[in-house]
Scaffold this active site. Structure first.
Site, short mmCIF file in Angstrom:
data_model
loop_
_atom_site.label_atom_id
_atom_site.label_comp_id
_atom_site.label_asym_id
_atom_site.label_seq_id
_atom_site.Cartn_x
_atom_site.Cartn_y
_atom_site.Cartn_z
N LYS A 16 -33.76 0.37 7.11
CA LYS A 16 -32.76 1.16 7.90
C LYS A 16 -33.86 2.23 8.11
O LYS A 16 -34.99 2.75 8.06
CB LYS A 16 -31.45 2.03 6.57
N GLY A 49 -40.41 3.35 3.72
CA GLY A 49 -39.25 4.72 3.82
C GLY A 49 -38.41 4.00 5.10
O GLY A 49 -37.44 4.16 5.74
N GLY A 83 -37.13 -2.40 -0.20
CA GLY A 83 -36.96 -3.11 -1.23
C GLY A 83 -35.48 -2.79 -1.56
O GLY A 83 -34.80 -3.76 -2.15
N ASP A 140 -31.48 4.74 -2.50
CA ASP A 140 -30.49 4.02 -1.10
C ASP A 140 -30.11 2.67 -1.24
O ASP A 140 -29.44 2.92 -0.18
CB ASP A 140 -32.27 3.57 -1.02
#
Ligand code: C5P
Length: 298
Positions: free
Chosen positions: A8, A112, A116, A150
């Site tokens: 992302k 960033g 993961g 996230d």
């Protein structure tokens, strides 16, 4: 089952207040790209949860977010009490016979780019299918929130506004298809350390999130790219901030419509509407060192 775990980008990232639980309220526009890890999940009869990756330095135990996702999945099926399970509990569970998770990493680690978190999300999406659980994506995202902030976004993907810890998601009109050139400098950033630092930093600038949403609604790629901004850039140590700025400037000089840092960094990226300009930027950035990727938005 083979599944892809997409990286992302944060088109915008704003940190609002520090909360009583130690987390921060966020406001960020997230975007998935084609760059992806490939996961292979296969039942085994050993009674063990085994994780392996092609990168020797990544954990193959509960510390790996993909393993945590599997633990949370099986925990959810048998217990109301979340967050206490470990591999030993899993072995004692009657509905678990053993699972192998093999991860082929392509997304750089600690970059960033949500690598993961996306691996964890991919495990949950795969188990939802493999076990015919038929949970709605929002429910799968809810389990993901137990693994990391996230992960819920990574379950849903696409273009979305993420608020709260990151788990309150509002789908947005898709970003017009474009190319992204990513450059991850050699250093890594500690996410908790940067979150701790942002509380004491005077932010010089904040992203125009509402303006970026209006540009998405108008299908205006340039309008989105022009408004990209990440407040964590202000919290980076001086030398690292200078390095990220150099990469952003190089991307803009090569024709990027806009450039920003993703997440807590250090990866900087630029968006291009023109493939040949993106390829030239990829070429040019090779001189900067670090890892360079050319990918497309999803
Ligand atoms: O949720 P996750 O494990 O990904 O978060 C890692 C760390 O980042 C947290 O321990 C916290 O220090 C910080 N964080 C935060 N506010 C958020 C998300 C993460 O302070 N919204």
């Amino acid at each position: 089952m083979e599944v892809r775990a997409h990286a992302k980008l944060n088109l915008t990232l704003d940190v609002l207040d520090r909360r009583p639980d130690g987390y921060h309220d966020m406001r960020m526009i997230m975007q998935s790209v084609e760059l992806a890890d490939i996961l292979d999940l296969e039942y085994n009869e050993t009674g063990e949860l085994r994780v392996c990756t092609n990168l020797h330095f990544l954990p193959n135990n509960e510390k790996n977010l993909a393993a945590q996702a599997a633990l949370r999945w099986y925990e959810g099926e048998t217990s109301q009490e979340v967050g206490r399970w470990d591999m030993e509990d899993l072995k004692r569970s009657s509905n678990f016979n053993g699972l192998d998770i093999r991860i082929e990493k392509h997304i750089p680690v600690c970059a960033g780019l949500g690598g993961g978190s996306s691996d964890a999300a991919a495990v949950l999406r795969a188990l939802n299918e493999m076990e015919d659980a038929c949970l709605a994506p929002e429910s799968v995202a809810g389990i993901g929130a137990l693994v990391g902030s996230d992960v819920p976004y990574c379950v849903i993907g696409g273009t979305a506004l993420a608020e709260g810890r990151g788990e309150i998601l509002t789908p947005l009109p898709p970003l017009p298809k474009c190319w992204a050139v990513l450059c991850k400098p050699e250093f890594s950033i500690s996410t908790p350390a940067l979150f701790a630092k942002i509380d004491s930093v005077r932010l010089r600038c904040r992203p125009d999130t509402q303006g970026a949403i209006a540009a998405l609604e108008a299908g205006d790629l340039q309008g989105v790219a022009r408004r990209m901004y990440n407040v964590f850039e202000d919290a980076l140590p001086e030398r690292q901030r200078a390095r990220v700025n150099d990469i952003k400037n190089a991307l803009i000089q090569c024709g990027a419509l806009g450039a920003s840092m993703s997440g807590t960094g250090p990866t900087a990226f630029g968006l291009f509407d023109d493939e040949s300009a993106a390829r030239e930027a990829q070429e040019h950035l090779q001189d900067f060192g670090g890892e360079i990727f050319l990918t497309r938005t999803l």
